[in-house]
Write an enzyme that holds these catalytic residues in place. Structure first.
Site, PDB file in Angstrom:
ATOM      1  N   CYS A 177     -19.760  13.863  -5.502  1.00 44.93           N
ATOM      2  CA  CYS A 177     -20.038  14.492  -6.799  1.00 44.93           C
ATOM      3  C   CYS A 177     -20.703  13.477  -7.727  1.00 44.93           C
ATOM      4  O   CYS A 177     -21.600  13.805  -8.495  1.00 44.93           O
ATOM      5  CB  CYS A 177     -18.747  14.977  -7.456  1.00 44.93           C
ATOM      6  SG  CYS A 177     -17.987  16.416  -6.696  1.00 44.93           S
ATOM      7  N   CYS A 191     -22.575  -7.978  -0.871  1.00 44.26           N
ATOM      8  CA  CYS A 191     -21.971  -9.308  -0.874  1.00 44.26           C
ATOM      9  C   CYS A 191     -22.934 -10.328  -0.284  1.00 44.26           C
ATOM     10  O   CYS A 191     -22.865 -11.520  -0.579  1.00 44.26           O
ATOM     11  CB  CYS A 191     -20.672  -9.298  -0.086  1.00 44.26           C
ATOM     12  SG  CYS A 191     -19.460  -8.202  -0.810  1.00 44.26           S
TER      13      CYS A 191
END
Ligand SMILES: [Zn+2]
Length: 347
Positions: A177, A191
């Site tokens: 959503c 990362c």
């Protein structure tokens, strides 16, 4: 020590049961719960520690990777011996946590979560915790949890910034959503590109574990109902209300279409954080590691453990094989080249 001779441990959870909102009833519920942690990297180490020590009934640890030296800065369950032995993270984490709480049933799955094994790994759980480092697995997790009506708790951490949100059945938005599609490859910080600082993963993982303990001890009404974004370096803490964010046209929770659960082709994917590509055949077949070790010993250095076979192909490239025919090709970033190495070795 056998099960029967283990002394009762009535005081093990005394500090937790004395906390009134949990109490003995909440503890009992925790002890009857089955929880999966998907990804036992930095976030997963924190989450799994809190849940194992807090006394959930069954804890499933799912991770496809092995421990490496560059993990130790922030992945708090591992040590240098684990890295030197190239232990699968799921096995290393399970071994540590069994020593912390032998009364929890801890199951290690050194596996890549995918559409074909999601039922086996996640079926029958009361809650799923997100410790993944990649979008594909997170969207698959959202599809699986929404379809099965299982709550899950999202967490993400890059640099010094992170986010977390609980996705509960029949309430509030699901992950899609808010984020309808995974970002195009290369557009999101990871990362690998932005690094990650260790206190951040502690905070995000702890927030996830706290919501997990509320849910599992029967305190759903106390859970946060927001998407919490924070940055520990800039000292910002920003909860975004999401109560009205559920979309009736959401492909997942609205239209109930689950594309990430469709069967997949053979997959080669670069892993976050370093030069490693995972190869996972669409149909896993058992790989005879001792037999393979014998054949490869003539070509390069091999190291066989009960969980994996490591093969140093040359100075640059090494390959770690697992019994389900999955492999990690280390020293390469290009999935196509990695697939070629895999095919060279296994045919
Ligand atoms: Zn949705």
């Amino acid at each position: 020590m056998s099960e029967g001779s283990r002394p009762a441990l009535p005081d093990r959870y005394i500090r937790q049961t004395r906390f009134a909102p949990i109490g003995p009833d909440g503890q009992q519920r925790l002890g009857g719960s089955v929880v999966a942690v998907v990804g036992v990297g930095a976030l997963g180490c924190v989450i799994a520690s809190h849940l194992a020590r807090g006394g959930v009934g069954e804890l499933r640890l799912i991770d496809r990777d092995i421990v490496e030296l560059s993990n130790l800065q922030r992945q708090l369950l591992y040590d240098e011996d684990d890295a030197a032995s190239s232990l699968p993270k799921a096995e290393a984490a399970a071994a540590k946590l069994r020593r912390a709480n032998s009364s929890v049933s801890i199951r290690a799955y050194a596996a890549d979560l995918h559409a074909g094994n999601a039922d086996e790994l996640l079926g029958g759980t009361d809650l799923i915790l997100d410790g993944t480092d990649n979008f594909h697995t997170r969207y698959l997790l959202n599809d699986y949890a929404v379809r099965a009506g299982i709550p899950w708790i999202y967490g993400g951490a890059v640099g010094a910034g992170g986010m977390t949100m609980s996705v509960l059945p029949d309430a509030g938005p699901c992950y899609r959503c808010l984020f309808p599609e995974p970002p195009a490859s290369g557009l999101a910080d990871t990362c690998e590109t932005a690094g990650v600082v260790s206190p951040l993963v502690d905070v995000i993982g702890s927030l996830q574990a706290m919501e997990a303990i509320k849910w599992l001890s029967g305190r759903r009404e106390e859970m946060r109902g927001d998407l919490l974004q924070l940055d520990l370096w800039r000292n910002s803490w920003m909860p975004l209300g999401v109560a009205g964010a559920r979309r009736s046209d959401c492909e997942c929770c609205g239209r109930r279409e689950f594309p990430f659960l469709e069967p997949e082709e053979d997959m080669a994917a670069a892993l976050c954080g370093r030069a490693t590509v995972q190869i996972r055949p669409a149909r896993s077949r058992p790989l005879d590691l001792p037999a393979l070790a014998e054949r490869l010993a003539m070509a390069g250095e091999v190291r066989l453990t009960p969980y994996s076979l490591r093969y140093e192909r040359d100075e640059r490239i090494s390959v770690v094989f697992f019994p389900d025919s999955r492999a990690l090709i280390q020293g390469l970033e290009d999935p196509i080249k990695a697939k070629a190495v895999y095919a060279d070795i296994l045919g």
